[in-house]
Motif scaffolding. Structure first.
Motif, PDB file in Angstrom:
ATOM      1  N   GLN A  44       4.121   4.049  -8.221  1.00  0.00           N
ATOM      2  CA  GLN A  44       2.947   4.948  -8.150  1.00  0.00           C
ATOM      3  C   GLN A  44       2.990   5.411  -6.694  1.00  0.00           C
ATOM      4  O   GLN A  44       2.421   6.761  -6.422  1.00  0.00           O
ATOM      5  CB  GLN A  44       1.548   4.418  -8.598  1.00  0.00           C
ATOM      6  N   ALA A  45       2.935   4.633  -5.627  1.00  0.00           N
ATOM      7  CA  ALA A  45       2.959   4.970  -4.412  1.00  0.00           C
ATOM      8  C   ALA A  45       4.002   5.855  -4.047  1.00  0.00           C
ATOM      9  O   ALA A  45       3.883   6.800  -3.075  1.00  0.00           O
ATOM     10  CB  ALA A  45       2.956   3.719  -3.513  1.00  0.00           C
ATOM     11  N   LEU A  46       5.197   5.641  -4.645  1.00  0.00           N
ATOM     12  CA  LEU A  46       6.347   6.670  -4.511  1.00  0.00           C
ATOM     13  C   LEU A  46       6.021   8.098  -5.158  1.00  0.00           C
ATOM     14  O   LEU A  46       6.572   9.142  -4.813  1.00  0.00           O
ATOM     15  CB  LEU A  46       7.351   6.292  -5.066  1.00  0.00           C
ATOM     16  N   GLY A  47       5.018   8.054  -6.049  1.00  0.00           N
ATOM     17  CA  GLY A  47       4.481   9.495  -6.747  1.00  0.00           C
ATOM     18  C   GLY A  47       5.195   9.366  -8.109  1.00  0.00           C
ATOM     19  O   GLY A  47       5.083  10.549  -8.678  1.00  0.00           O
TER      20      GLY A  47
ATOM     21  N   ARG B  71       4.688  -4.846   1.384  1.00  0.00           N
ATOM     22  CA  ARG B  71       4.827  -4.327   2.910  1.00  0.00           C
ATOM     23  C   ARG B  71       4.693  -2.930   2.733  1.00  0.00           C
ATOM     24  O   ARG B  71       3.491  -2.219   3.527  1.00  0.00           O
ATOM     25  CB  ARG B  71       5.713  -4.648   3.863  1.00  0.00           C
ATOM     26  N   PHE B  72       5.520  -2.163   1.949  1.00  0.00           N
ATOM     27  CA  PHE B  72       5.172  -0.860   1.871  1.00  0.00           C
ATOM     28  C   PHE B  72       3.977  -0.230   1.328  1.00  0.00           C
ATOM     29  O   PHE B  72       3.228   0.774   1.785  1.00  0.00           O
ATOM     30  CB  PHE B  72       6.270  -0.246   0.918  1.00  0.00           C
ATOM     31  N   ILE B  73       3.555  -0.863   0.393  1.00  0.00           N
ATOM     32  CA  ILE B  73       2.052  -0.490  -0.283  1.00  0.00           C
ATOM     33  C   ILE B  73       1.043  -0.804   0.477  1.00  0.00           C
ATOM     34  O   ILE B  73       0.087   0.068   0.917  1.00  0.00           O
ATOM     35  CB  ILE B  73       2.189  -1.097  -1.483  1.00  0.00           C
ATOM     36  N   ASP B  74       1.055  -1.964   1.468  1.00  0.00           N
ATOM     37  CA  ASP B  74       0.018  -2.188   2.343  1.00  0.00           C
ATOM     38  C   ASP B  74      -0.040  -1.126   3.444  1.00  0.00           C
ATOM     39  O   ASP B  74      -1.076  -1.054   4.091  1.00  0.00           O
ATOM     40  CB  ASP B  74       0.143  -3.756   2.809  1.00  0.00           C
ATOM     41  N   GLY B  75       1.150  -0.715   3.936  1.00  0.00           N
ATOM     42  CA  GLY B  75       1.266   0.214   5.006  1.00  0.00           C
ATOM     43  C   GLY B  75       0.819   1.658   4.663  1.00  0.00           C
ATOM     44  O   GLY B  75       0.492   2.700   5.572  1.00  0.00           O
ATOM     45  N   GLN B  76       0.587   1.658   3.480  1.00  0.00           N
ATOM     46  CA  GLN B  76       0.244   3.139   2.752  1.00  0.00           C
ATOM     47  C   GLN B  76      -1.266   3.492   3.004  1.00  0.00           C
ATOM     48  O   GLN B  76      -1.745   4.453   3.099  1.00  0.00           O
ATOM     49  CB  GLN B  76       0.177   3.399   1.253  1.00  0.00           C
ATOM     50  N   GLY B  77      -2.254   2.260   3.256  1.00  0.00           N
ATOM     51  CA  GLY B  77      -3.699   2.321   3.451  1.00  0.00           C
ATOM     52  C   GLY B  77      -3.715   2.741   4.634  1.00  0.00           C
ATOM     53  O   GLY B  77      -4.485   3.502   5.280  1.00  0.00           O
TER      54      GLY B  77
ATOM     55  N   PHE C  65       3.990  -0.017  -6.392  1.00  0.00           N
ATOM     56  CA  PHE C  65       5.017   0.577  -5.493  1.00  0.00           C
ATOM     57  C   PHE C  65       5.270   2.104  -6.082  1.00  0.00           C
ATOM     58  O   PHE C  65       5.413   3.137  -5.453  1.00  0.00           O
ATOM     59  CB  PHE C  65       6.043  -0.407  -5.468  1.00  0.00           C
TER      60      PHE C  65
END
Length: 102
Positions: free
Chosen positions: A66-69, A96-102, A64
């Protein structure tokens, strides 16, 4: 010879850190580890399950961040603290946030 109420040099050298010995007793009492004096410490099935859940929490918080940068180094350090305090609801939102990144 040690005085009554004090540990001998052998006991002290075997367990120089009393908080560690106390925590090991607690983990044993909770059924998470198997241990015998002067032997290796082994996780029980319950201990392995708890360790796996902990590993998954850490991985989710890290992903999470890392997905935020957040940089890898900072994300790893921050995840170490956050994983111990984050709720199940927040972990699910992170997933859910991570899964939505793909």
């Amino acid at each position: 010879m040690a005085r009554r109420g004090r540990s001998s040099w052998r006991t002290a050298s075997a367990w120089p850190n009393r908080p560690v010995a106390k925590m090991l007793r607690r983990l044993r009492d909770q059924g998470l580890i198997l241990r015998e004096p002067y032997r290796a410490i082994h996780l029980t099935a319950a201990g392995r399950a708890l360790a796996e859940r902990s590993r998954q929490r850490h991985a989710r918080v890290l992903a999470f961040l890392q997905a935020l940068g957040v940089s890898d180094d900072i994300a790893r350090r921050d995840a170490e603290g956050i994983e111990h305090h984050v709720s199940t609801e927040t972990l699910e939102a992170m997933r859910r946030f991570i899964d939505g990144q793909g």
